[in-house]
Design an enzyme around this catalytic site. Structure first.
Site, mmCIF file in Angstrom:
data_model
loop_
_atom_site.group_PDB
_atom_site.id
_atom_site.type_symbol
_atom_site.label_atom_id
_atom_site.label_comp_id
_atom_site.label_asym_id
_atom_site.label_seq_id
_atom_site.Cartn_x
_atom_site.Cartn_y
_atom_site.Cartn_z
ATOM 1 N N THR A 181 0.877 -1.170 0.000
ATOM 2 C CA THR A 181 0.000 0.000 0.000
ATOM 3 C C THR A 181 0.918 1.225 0.000
ATOM 4 O O THR A 181 1.332 1.679 -1.049
ATOM 5 C CB THR A 181 -0.939 -0.030 1.215
ATOM 6 O OG1 THR A 181 -0.186 -0.300 2.377
ATOM 7 C CG2 THR A 181 -1.989 -1.092 1.031
ATOM 8 N N THR B 248 -1.932 -1.806 8.709
ATOM 9 C CA THR B 248 -2.126 -3.233 8.483
ATOM 10 C C THR B 248 -0.831 -3.931 8.145
ATOM 11 O O THR B 248 -0.104 -3.503 7.252
ATOM 12 C CB THR B 248 -3.104 -3.486 7.330
ATOM 13 O OG1 THR B 248 -4.307 -2.803 7.618
ATOM 14 C CG2 THR B 248 -3.400 -4.956 7.184
ATOM 15 N N ASN C 106 -0.417 10.555 6.737
ATOM 16 C CA ASN C 106 -1.585 10.064 7.459
ATOM 17 C C ASN C 106 -2.709 11.078 7.561
ATOM 18 O O ASN C 106 -3.807 10.751 7.979
ATOM 19 C CB ASN C 106 -1.161 9.546 8.825
ATOM 20 C CG ASN C 106 -0.440 8.235 8.671
ATOM 21 O OD1 ASN C 106 -1.027 7.275 8.193
ATOM 22 N ND2 ASN C 106 0.838 8.214 9.006
#
Lengths: 387, 387
Positions: free
Chosen positions: A148, A181, A382
């Site tokens: 990702t 994740t 983020n």
């Protein structure tokens, strides 16, 4: 050096269109046997994603034929339809392998909330199945498809006595940069029963992935799956297998650590002199979660006061005036400040690696926690992720 | 509206030269009586600064004549000489007031490690003593002298029935922006015994300062002191006093919250439907400590998945599929995603205030935790602080 390093495994990737970037987003790892022993560990987050809820059930018989993974969506907290998507993708993989859904593990990574496009996902799974192959290229394709915000694929292998352990990972630990994740698939061609696999996997993750703490945020999707094909025909005992699985996990952990989102420094917190392993981990993790300390490291400021302030919030056994702190070998705090420390200006923080030594002076136990500094890039990545 | 709002108190500030900026850095608050009842609460950090170690002892008799405070250095973890500096400054204040060192509380704020310049500090204390006066200007001068990265002085007052409570504060809660220190002095002219003061203070701080969590980092120096002069001649009962002290603490808490270092958003996390108060606080604090969530808010991204992921790490009682999340009134997650939420685009995050509602669906208890977003300015200020 990949998830296909062990005999009996094929892998592949496909582009299903789940990611806006248009890069590969579906990976498939298939165990061709002759055996299909498997074990898995999952996030301890109580808000678990649909693929975690699914794989927790399918692993109960210690057996998996394949794992299907996708990036582009966590498939988490999106209701019964989300769970149905996980179920139907496992069913499709099972069908394609002439087996059942219950022998298929599922992993997802990406944003929490949205539904995955089931049609696109299933089309990706069919393409990946058509492309299945052995060899490092296939393993690398799979490792790339689950990326990702990772900047590079993460793969590792370790040779046993007549057998091999290989693996791939994405993300950055329990607390993950951006997507929060970590997904890991490890394979071996050793002949080994599921309970031994399970014990070896738990032993390995306890001292590797579990000691990586880059941003304190625990994922809803973290999954580590270990599959054994038995294709080498060579039996592995628990100790030898645990050593190899631990080596692969440690290698992947280091790769996750040094690719943590936005990091400028890889910070290794080595706690010694602890009364117990738990105390050492607790103290190290408190330092790893101090935003003030992590911001100071970003500023190349050897601010040891923030290390002590973090350790002081824990219940670890120590006397505040017995603690010693070193930074890249310079003893900046000696005996809790009751003796003069060496000059902080002697600490060289120009490199990427910072080793922080914390001696609690309370016993013989030790542990190392790996973390990252808190940087502008972390905040940027983020704050901009889902928009 | 200041620490001198209550009768019987004088205050003053001085510039001792402890801060490189050359701004005032010593404050003195004196209780002229006729009574000198006092209570205090301190950081629960086990690595405590010298002034905390000192004031913990002097408060044991429930009596204080004065509090001396300095910015420009935490006086923490610097060995016996640092403790001696605290002791001698209390002795000096005691002498100047014709009393003893043991009736003087001491508070310090600034960087951990370095020694304070004792000569400068003592000279500042003498100047402050010469300048002592009643009235709001004196209170404001004291509130200004204890500022570090605060952008404004923080003061509050509350009127009781014939008596008054006033107070001042610096910093930003348990986990403080930059200097990681919250110092608070509260005064009252009510006639009230030390045990009642202590109970009222603990009751007030439990639901005010203790529910402010801007960056998760607990200080070595946090101190809240409450002194009663009895100068009004009017007795206050516990309930009335606790209400006024709580009002002042809540007012100061809000001022600390909205001045948190680098913050763009003041985030109010309101947890309802909890099985207990503790559960509500635990769940709210977990959200307040999620760097991923806080960075998302900075990016004006109503990323409710990160709220659920944070709540999922706690041991609070809840069923993941009963949780509801609202942001500024928009129900972005309904029944843990099993029912469709309202569009996230409806959430207006353009203002400074964000109210996050988390209904755990597990009971009747509730709690509110106050925090800030994670911004570039936070990283910048805390990476550049000691250099």
């Amino acid at each position: 050096m990949s998830v296909t390093a062990a005999a009996g495994f094929r892998a592949a990737a496909a582009t299903a269109g789940l990611k806006a970037s248009g890069t590969p987003d579906v990976a498939l790892v298939v165990n061709d046997g002759p055996r299909h022993d498997a074990a898995a560990v999952f996030t301890s987050n109580r808000c678990k994603a649909n693929p975690v809820l699914w794989t927790e059930r399918t692993i109960t018989d210690g057996r998996l034929r394949a794992v299907v993974l996708n990036s582009g969506g966590a498939n988490c907290y999106n209701g019964p339809e989300g769970f149905q998507t996980t179920h139907s993708s496992a069913e499709l993989v099972g069908e394609l392998l002439d087996g059942g859904a219950f022998d298929v593990g599922v992993c997802s990574t990406g944003m929490i909330g949205p539904l995955l496009d089931r049609e696109k996902l299933e089309s990706g799974i069919r393409s990946a199945h058509d492309a299945l192959s052995t060899g490092d290229d296939a393993g690398t394709a799979a490792a790339t498809a689950i990326m990702t915000t990772d900047t590079r694929p993460k793969q590792a292998a370790s040779a046993g006595d007549g057998w091999t352990v290989g693996g791939m990972a994405k993300g950055a630990g329990m607390l993950a940069p951006g997507l929060a994740t970590m997904l890991v698939v490890i394979t071996t061609d050793a002949v080994v029963d599921a309970p031994v696999l399970d014990a070896a996997l738990r032993e390995a993750t306890r001292t590797t992935f579990d000691r990586l703490d880059t941003d304190g945020c625990m994922s809803t999707n973290d999954t580590v799956i270990l599959m054994a094909s038995g294709a080498s025909g060579v039996e592995a005992n628990h100790d030898a297998l645990a050593a190899s699985v631990t080596a692969v996990c440690a290698d992947l952990t280091a790769q996750l650590w040094t690719d943590a989102e936005g990091a400028h420094h890889d910070i290794e917190i080595v706690v010694t002199g602890a009364a117990s392993d738990d105390d050492a981990v607790t103290a190290g993790r408190a330092v790893a979660r101090s935003n003030l300390f992590k911001a100071a490291v970003f500023g190349k400021d050897p601010n040891w006061g923030r290390v002590l302030a973090a350790v002081g919030t824990t219940d670890a056994v120590f006397d505040p005036h017995d603690i010693t702190v070193t930074m890249n070998g310079v003893m900046v705090c000696r005996a809790g400040g009751t003796e003069a420390g060496d000059p902080v200006d002697d600490v060289d923080m120009s490199g990427r690696h910072l080793r922080v030594g914390v001696d609690l002076g309370a016993g013989e136990a030790s542990a190392t926690i790996l973390t990252s500094d808190l940087t502008h890039e972390y905040v940027h990545e983020n704050s901009a992720y889902s928009t």
